[in-house]
Design a protein around this motif. Structure first.
Motif, mmCIF file in Angstrom:
data_model
loop_
_atom_site.group_PDB
_atom_site.id
_atom_site.type_symbol
_atom_site.label_atom_id
_atom_site.label_comp_id
_atom_site.label_asym_id
_atom_site.label_seq_id
_atom_site.Cartn_x
_atom_site.Cartn_y
_atom_site.Cartn_z
ATOM 1 N N LEU A 42 53.030 106.408 53.362
ATOM 2 C CA LEU A 42 52.754 106.333 51.925
ATOM 3 C C LEU A 42 51.861 105.131 51.624
ATOM 4 O O LEU A 42 50.916 105.224 50.822
ATOM 5 C CB LEU A 42 54.070 106.238 51.160
ATOM 6 N N THR A 43 52.120 104.019 52.287
ATOM 7 C CA THR A 43 51.298 102.823 52.101
ATOM 8 C C THR A 43 49.874 103.058 52.582
ATOM 9 O O THR A 43 48.906 102.610 51.951
ATOM 10 C CB THR A 43 51.916 101.630 52.846
ATOM 11 N N ALA A 44 49.723 103.780 53.680
ATOM 12 C CA ALA A 44 48.389 104.091 54.193
ATOM 13 C C ALA A 44 47.604 104.931 53.192
ATOM 14 O O ALA A 44 46.400 104.729 52.999
ATOM 15 C CB ALA A 44 48.501 104.810 55.536
ATOM 16 N N LEU A 45 48.275 105.886 52.560
ATOM 17 C CA LEU A 45 47.605 106.689 51.536
ATOM 18 C C LEU A 45 47.177 105.804 50.366
ATOM 19 O O LEU A 45 46.058 105.934 49.853
ATOM 20 C CB LEU A 45 48.536 107.801 51.046
ATOM 21 N N ARG A 46 48.050 104.912 49.952
ATOM 22 C CA ARG A 46 47.693 104.000 48.866
ATOM 23 C C ARG A 46 46.470 103.165 49.235
ATOM 24 O O ARG A 46 45.548 102.987 48.424
ATOM 25 C CB ARG A 46 48.872 103.093 48.521
ATOM 26 N N ASN A 47 46.444 102.674 50.451
ATOM 27 C CA ASN A 47 45.312 101.851 50.897
ATOM 28 C C ASN A 47 44.015 102.650 50.963
ATOM 29 O O ASN A 47 42.920 102.068 50.902
ATOM 30 C CB ASN A 47 45.620 101.228 52.254
ATOM 31 N N ALA A 48 44.124 103.977 51.076
ATOM 32 C CA ALA A 48 42.943 104.837 51.125
ATOM 33 C C ALA A 48 42.435 105.214 49.731
ATOM 34 O O ALA A 48 41.395 105.874 49.620
ATOM 35 C CB ALA A 48 43.256 106.104 51.915
ATOM 36 N N GLY A 49 43.146 104.802 48.688
ATOM 37 C CA GLY A 49 42.712 105.128 47.337
ATOM 38 C C GLY A 49 43.607 106.104 46.604
ATOM 39 O O GLY A 49 43.286 106.534 45.485
#
Length: 274
Positions: free
Chosen positions: A96-103
């Motif tokens: 979920l954090t990776a998705l957030r970091n992707a925008g």
């Protein structure tokens, strides 16, 4: 000044690019033909109509929890797009954090197609979204919000109500599902999308039977908690649709230019960090 010269952010678009990102084998619907729309095609539409940014919503059809097409668009046009992903309720915090970091700024839940239990069983995911300052976007239909509103009101996360709560325009403002949508405005943590008119109107364009619902939402939420979306590229549309007529329609529903600017520019720019 032309209507198309106004600053605006389109808060509900989808990307379908099966040539580069094939659909899931188990998808319930496979968009094709005029329903397809790549990120590059959307940018051309946006530039033609003065849309400076867009919120891309991961679709249930075609991709569902496969967010590769969405993330590719976010990474290719980071200044133009933010995203709403579709994920499994048991997604890990790191993913979920990776998705957030992707925008990605939030997660979409679609009880309209998958039932209210999808949301009611997502307590841990809602808590993670709140911790990460991400949104929970919920698309309901009919009276579903009457069931979900008490539960949603207790959650700490900021909520996006999709497509005006999709009331049945034949049942009137007092229908219990729509009244629940209006009540959730009292939390101060909910924002509603003034979009998807064709999904719940019984009349053809300009969908005048749904205008009273838009006006009721504006009164309840205020322009600071309302946003606008086109629903491009108009999946399963009952008739031919296009961006220009939808913008002209919104000008009729919201004739005050300052209120339109708040809904189409100031509010989404604040919410999604454009």
């Amino acid at each position: 000044m032309s209507l198309f010269d106004e600053d605006r952010i389109d808060c509900h678009c989808h990307i379908f690019d099966p040539a580069r990102f094939p659909y899931r084998d188990d998808t319930p619907y496979r968009p094709e033909g005029q329903e397809l729309g790549t990120a590059a095609q959307l940018i051309r539409v946006m530039d033609a109509y003065g849309v400076r940014h867009a919120l891309l919503v991961g679709p249930t059809s075609g991709y569902r929890t496969d967010n590769r097409c969405l993330v590719d668009a976010l990474q290719t046009y980071p200044a133009r797009f933010r995203g709403i992903a579709v994920v499994d309720n048991d997604i890990g915090r790191s993913e979920l954090t990776a998705l957030r970091n992707a925008g990605v700024v939030g997660v979409a839940f679609n009880p309209a197609m998958e039932g209210v239990e999808l949301v009611l069983n997502a307590g841990e995911l809602f808590a993670s979204l709140a911790d990460l300052e991400m949104f929970a976007q919920v698309q309901v239909v009919g009276d579903q919000m009457a069931t979900l509103e008490p539960w949603l009101a207790r959650q700490p996360v900021n909520v996006l109500i999709d497509h005006a709560g999709r009331p049945d325009s034949a049942d009137g403002i007092d229908q219990k599902g729509f009244q629940a949508v209006l009540r959730i405005a009292e939390t101060g943590r909910a924002t509603v999308k003034l979009s998807g008119w064709q999904k719940y109107a019984h009349e053809a364009y300009p969908y005048e039977d749904v205008w009273p619902y838009a006006h009721a939402l504006l009164r309840a939420f205020g322009p600071e908690h309302c946003i606008w979306g086109s629903d491009w590229p108009f999946l399963r549309a009952p008739e031919r649709m296009d961006h220009g007529p939808l913008l002209a329609l919104f000008e009729k529903i919201v004739p005050d230019a300052q209120v339109r600017r708040q809904i189409q520019w100031e509010t989404p720019r604040r919410l999604f960090g454009f």
